[in-house]
Motif scaffolding. Sequence first.
Motif, short mmCIF file in Angstrom:
data_model
loop_
_atom_site.label_atom_id
_atom_site.label_comp_id
_atom_site.label_asym_id
_atom_site.label_seq_id
_atom_site.Cartn_x
_atom_site.Cartn_y
_atom_site.Cartn_z
N ALA A 164 4.43 -4.65 15.56
CA ALA A 164 3.48 -5.15 14.56
C ALA A 164 2.71 -6.35 15.09
CB ALA A 164 4.22 -5.53 13.27
N GLY A 179 -1.49 -8.15 7.23
CA GLY A 179 -2.21 -7.19 8.04
C GLY A 179 -1.47 -6.75 9.28
N SER A 180 -0.39 -7.46 9.65
CA SER A 180 0.36 -7.08 10.85
C SER A 180 1.02 -5.71 10.67
CB SER A 180 1.41 -8.14 11.20
OG SER A 180 2.31 -8.33 10.13
N GLY A 181 1.23 -5.31 9.42
CA GLY A 181 1.79 -3.97 9.17
C GLY A 181 0.90 -2.87 9.72
N TYR A 182 -0.43 -3.11 9.73
CA TYR A 182 -1.31 -2.08 10.29
C TYR A 182 -1.10 -1.93 11.79
CZ TYR A 182 -5.05 0.48 12.28
OH TYR A 182 -5.73 1.41 13.02
N LEU A 200 1.66 0.34 12.30
CA LEU A 200 1.22 1.71 12.04
C LEU A 200 0.42 2.25 13.22
CD1 LEU A 200 0.60 4.21 10.26
CD2 LEU A 200 -1.33 2.92 9.32
N HIS A 201 -0.46 1.43 13.76
CA HIS A 201 -1.32 1.85 14.87
C HIS A 201 -0.49 2.30 16.07
CE1 HIS A 201 -5.25 1.82 16.93
NE2 HIS A 201 -4.57 1.45 18.00
N SER A 211 -7.02 -7.02 13.56
CA SER A 211 -6.84 -7.57 12.21
C SER A 211 -7.71 -6.78 11.24
CB SER A 211 -7.23 -9.05 12.20
OG SER A 211 -8.53 -9.24 12.73
N LEU A 212 -7.40 -6.89 9.96
CA LEU A 212 -8.07 -6.05 8.96
C LEU A 212 -9.57 -6.29 8.89
CD1 LEU A 212 -5.45 -6.13 6.05
CD2 LEU A 212 -5.77 -4.40 7.82
N LEU A 261 -11.44 -3.98 11.81
CA LEU A 261 -11.06 -2.57 11.93
C LEU A 261 -12.03 -1.70 11.14
CD1 LEU A 261 -7.18 -2.90 11.47
CD2 LEU A 261 -8.37 -2.24 13.57
N TYR A 262 -11.89 -0.39 11.33
CA TYR A 262 -12.66 0.60 10.57
C TYR A 262 -14.16 0.32 10.63
CZ TYR A 262 -7.96 1.69 8.98
OH TYR A 262 -6.63 2.00 8.95
N HIS A 290 -13.98 1.80 16.98
CA HIS A 290 -12.96 2.42 16.11
C HIS A 290 -12.27 3.55 16.86
CE1 HIS A 290 -11.17 4.10 12.50
NE2 HIS A 290 -11.63 5.28 12.87
#
Length: 353
Positions: free
Chosen positions: A20, A32-35, A38-39, A298-299, A302-303, A329
């Motif tokens: 994470a 946001g470290s949870g993403y 996930l990544h 970081s959030l 992203l995207y 992305h």
Amino acid sequence: QILDQWFESEPLKATLATDAVIGAMASPHTPGSGYVLLHHVMGELEGRRGAWGYVAGGMGALSQAIARAAAARGAHIFAEKAVCHVLLGRDGRAQGIVLQDGTEVRSKLVLSNASPQITFLELTPQEQLPKDFVQRIRQVDTRSPVTKINVAVDRLPSFLAAPNTRNGQPLPHHQCSIHLNCEGTHLLHQAFTEATQGRPSSRPMIELCIPSALDPGLAPRGCHVVSLFTQYTPSVLAGGRPWDEQARNAYADTVFDCIEAYAPGFKASVLGRDILTPPDLERIFGLPGGNIFHGGMSLDQLYFARPAPSYSGYRSPIPNLYLCGSGAHPGGGVMGAAGRNAARVALEDFRRL
């Protein structure tokens, strides 16, 4: 917070928490470290979800495989030829690139897998870019906590938790990713806090891999190569001190002392070491700030905001110039998603030309 919902074991949570924060100047407690976790577990490898693999011959072998596949389709590869700038036509469209030796390589489309900072701030004429876009690229958070240490040893590490056998053959754990100083998430947070104050972690997070345990051709018989991915080290030390040889070696000694506590005899087995701090990673590999993802995951980066709002679809403000690397992305990692997506967009535009 997410790990607390699923697990009770603190060592297990801390081990997972390393993914994470891997490559990120962040704590497991950073929103946001949870993403990032996930990544690193999304996708699959040979049908196994969330799995990672080792490339026989090292990561360079993957690059060579891609190069051979491209050449078989008619691609021309200019190795060790630095790019000076993107070549623009009178209409402002990308028409190719100019090498530092003056050679022009013309093309209807240009795809860059360099970082957004190098692509748009160094290789593209600034007057051709919108000012707000340039400002956004300059503001991308590229802080990196990573120092990579490559080590040559004359024998396998023998860990107190699982000592080596007499024949010295690799055991199952030698063929996996070994996480040290990760018994609790508080240790990761403490290491992060030290780095935010400009000090290398006194008890750094260490991810230890021994690729030669799987690929014996990487080292002479009986010897091994150990890859250490460590955090946290600030890009700039407190007081503006540089990462000179003394600072580099002092940090590496700290890392080796930590490994020695888990595997007595490790330091005596070392034949040589190569220390790559964040400034080294930037200088050698073109990673902005030494960030392995070309920018924080970081959030806010992203995207639709990667690398900048309105330019997350691989096209750039320069017609026919596309971004296809980790700064696009969905970000970093060895998955090729950014490149594949960018290729689809570029082909779509190519058919319209």
